[in-house]
Design a protein around this motif. Structure first.
Motif, mmCIF file in Angstrom:
data_model
loop_
_atom_site.group_PDB
_atom_site.id
_atom_site.type_symbol
_atom_site.label_atom_id
_atom_site.label_comp_id
_atom_site.label_asym_id
_atom_site.label_seq_id
_atom_site.Cartn_x
_atom_site.Cartn_y
_atom_site.Cartn_z
ATOM 1 N N GLU A 110 -54.284 19.226 24.937
ATOM 2 C CA GLU A 110 -54.971 19.892 26.050
ATOM 3 C C GLU A 110 -55.925 18.914 26.727
ATOM 4 O O GLU A 110 -55.990 18.839 27.957
ATOM 5 C CB GLU A 110 -55.747 21.116 25.551
ATOM 6 C CG GLU A 110 -56.554 21.778 26.643
ATOM 7 C CD GLU A 110 -57.472 22.895 26.162
ATOM 8 O OE1 GLU A 110 -58.351 23.287 26.954
ATOM 9 O OE2 GLU A 110 -57.321 23.373 25.025
ATOM 10 N N LYS A 111 -56.648 18.152 25.922
ATOM 11 C CA LYS A 111 -57.615 17.193 26.464
ATOM 12 C C LYS A 111 -56.918 16.138 27.319
ATOM 13 O O LYS A 111 -57.398 15.786 28.394
ATOM 14 C CB LYS A 111 -58.391 16.525 25.324
ATOM 15 C CG LYS A 111 -59.491 15.607 25.776
ATOM 16 C CD LYS A 111 -60.272 15.044 24.616
ATOM 17 C CE LYS A 111 -61.386 14.146 25.124
ATOM 18 N NZ LYS A 111 -62.148 13.574 24.018
ATOM 19 N N ARG A 114 -55.935 17.701 30.638
ATOM 20 C CA ARG A 114 -57.123 17.820 31.498
ATOM 21 C C ARG A 114 -57.514 16.457 32.076
ATOM 22 O O ARG A 114 -57.865 16.356 33.256
ATOM 23 C CB ARG A 114 -58.297 18.402 30.708
ATOM 24 C CG ARG A 114 -58.232 19.895 30.478
ATOM 25 C CD ARG A 114 -59.430 20.332 29.619
ATOM 26 N NE ARG A 114 -59.427 21.730 29.359
ATOM 27 C CZ ARG A 114 -60.109 22.633 30.085
ATOM 28 N NH1 ARG A 114 -60.841 22.246 31.108
ATOM 29 N NH2 ARG A 114 -60.072 23.907 29.777
ATOM 30 N N ASN A 118 -57.836 15.371 35.930
ATOM 31 C CA ASN A 118 -59.087 14.805 36.455
ATOM 32 C C ASN A 118 -58.858 13.448 37.110
ATOM 33 O O ASN A 118 -59.418 13.156 38.167
ATOM 34 C CB ASN A 118 -60.129 14.686 35.347
ATOM 35 C CG ASN A 118 -60.679 16.023 34.923
ATOM 36 O OD1 ASN A 118 -60.740 16.969 35.697
ATOM 37 N ND2 ASN A 118 -61.078 16.126 33.673
ATOM 38 N N VAL A 126 -61.819 23.342 36.482
ATOM 39 C CA VAL A 126 -60.559 23.776 35.878
ATOM 40 C C VAL A 126 -60.778 25.210 35.406
ATOM 41 O O VAL A 126 -61.687 25.478 34.623
ATOM 42 C CB VAL A 126 -60.155 22.867 34.699
ATOM 43 C CG1 VAL A 126 -58.890 23.379 34.032
ATOM 44 C CG2 VAL A 126 -59.970 21.428 35.173
ATOM 45 N N VAL A 129 -56.060 26.701 31.383
ATOM 46 C CA VAL A 129 -55.120 25.740 30.822
ATOM 47 C C VAL A 129 -54.291 26.499 29.804
ATOM 48 O O VAL A 129 -54.819 27.349 29.085
ATOM 49 C CB VAL A 129 -55.854 24.585 30.101
ATOM 50 C CG1 VAL A 129 -54.865 23.604 29.494
ATOM 51 C CG2 VAL A 129 -56.810 23.872 31.029
ATOM 52 N N LEU A 142 -52.025 24.135 34.406
ATOM 53 C CA LEU A 142 -53.453 24.113 34.678
ATOM 54 C C LEU A 142 -53.724 24.741 36.040
ATOM 55 O O LEU A 142 -52.990 24.501 37.000
ATOM 56 C CB LEU A 142 -53.983 22.676 34.681
ATOM 57 C CG LEU A 142 -53.907 21.947 33.343
ATOM 58 C CD1 LEU A 142 -52.643 21.134 33.226
ATOM 59 C CD2 LEU A 142 -55.108 21.081 33.152
ATOM 60 N N PHE A 144 -56.819 25.136 38.875
ATOM 61 C CA PHE A 144 -58.107 24.516 39.177
ATOM 62 C C PHE A 144 -58.524 24.778 40.612
ATOM 63 O O PHE A 144 -57.715 25.155 41.455
ATOM 64 C CB PHE A 144 -58.062 23.006 38.896
ATOM 65 C CG PHE A 144 -57.120 22.232 39.777
ATOM 66 C CD1 PHE A 144 -57.590 21.576 40.904
ATOM 67 C CD2 PHE A 144 -55.769 22.145 39.480
ATOM 68 C CE1 PHE A 144 -56.724 20.855 41.720
ATOM 69 C CE2 PHE A 144 -54.904 21.433 40.284
ATOM 70 C CZ PHE A 144 -55.381 20.774 41.418
#
Length: 170
Positions: A110-111, A114, A118, A126, A129, A142, A144
């Motif tokens: 997930e990180k 993201r 970004n 965001v 997710v 995602l 956003f």
């Protein structure tokens, strides 16, 4: 003597107004908490169902993260560990009991998803997710808000981070 009783009378009315105002405020807070609790019930029910299916099938022994994504279809997913302490993800479409299982080390976390968003699009915020399936392939979806306050959706392939779908400026 009369003047004194008038002063106490005004204080009493003010105190009653304050107490009534506080009581109304507390009732509004309780109603709000109740409504939010009711709104959360379907997600909690889905989480319990997906967790139960994943544990009964032996895919997961613990669940550390739960996602809900709704685009054209609703997907629920859970990430946790299996009996071998491997990080595993399961994806379920809607009310189906069919699990799609993925080994989380075989793709983006997930990180990482993201961070990819970004780096590419610099979102203002965001909003959601989740793991889902896109044309039967595991993906990160995602949602956003961009710098112009437009709502956007982007879908990255789980395995390699390739962008497979983008809906911009809604």
């Amino acid at each position: 003597m009369e003047m004194r009783s008038t002063v106490h009378g005004r204080r009493g009315k003010r105190l009653r107004r304050w107490l009534l105002g506080i009581l109304i405020f507390l009732v509004i807070i309780l109603i709000g908490v109740s409504v939010l609790g009711e709104a959360q019930k379907p997600v909690d029910t889905a989480k319990d169902r997906v967790t139960k299916i994943a544990k009964q099938s032996g895919k997961l022994t613990t669940v550390s993260k739960f996602y809900r994504i709704s685009r054209q279809k609703v997907y629920y997913s859970a990430v946790g560990e299996n009996k071998k302490n491997q990080k595993i993800g399961v994806i379920v479409q809607g009310k189906s009991d069919k699990l799609t299982t993925i080994n989380m080390r075989d793709g983006l976390s997930e990180k990482q998803a993201r961070n990819l968003l970004n780096k590419q699009l610099h979102p203002k915020k965001v909003t959601s997710v989740g793991l889902a399936l896109y044309k039967k392939v595991p993906v990160w979806q995602l949602t956003f808000v961009d710098k112009d306050d437009n709502l956007n959706f982007i879908t990255y392939q789980f395995s390699d981070g390739k962008q497979v779908q983008s809906i911009r400026h809604l």
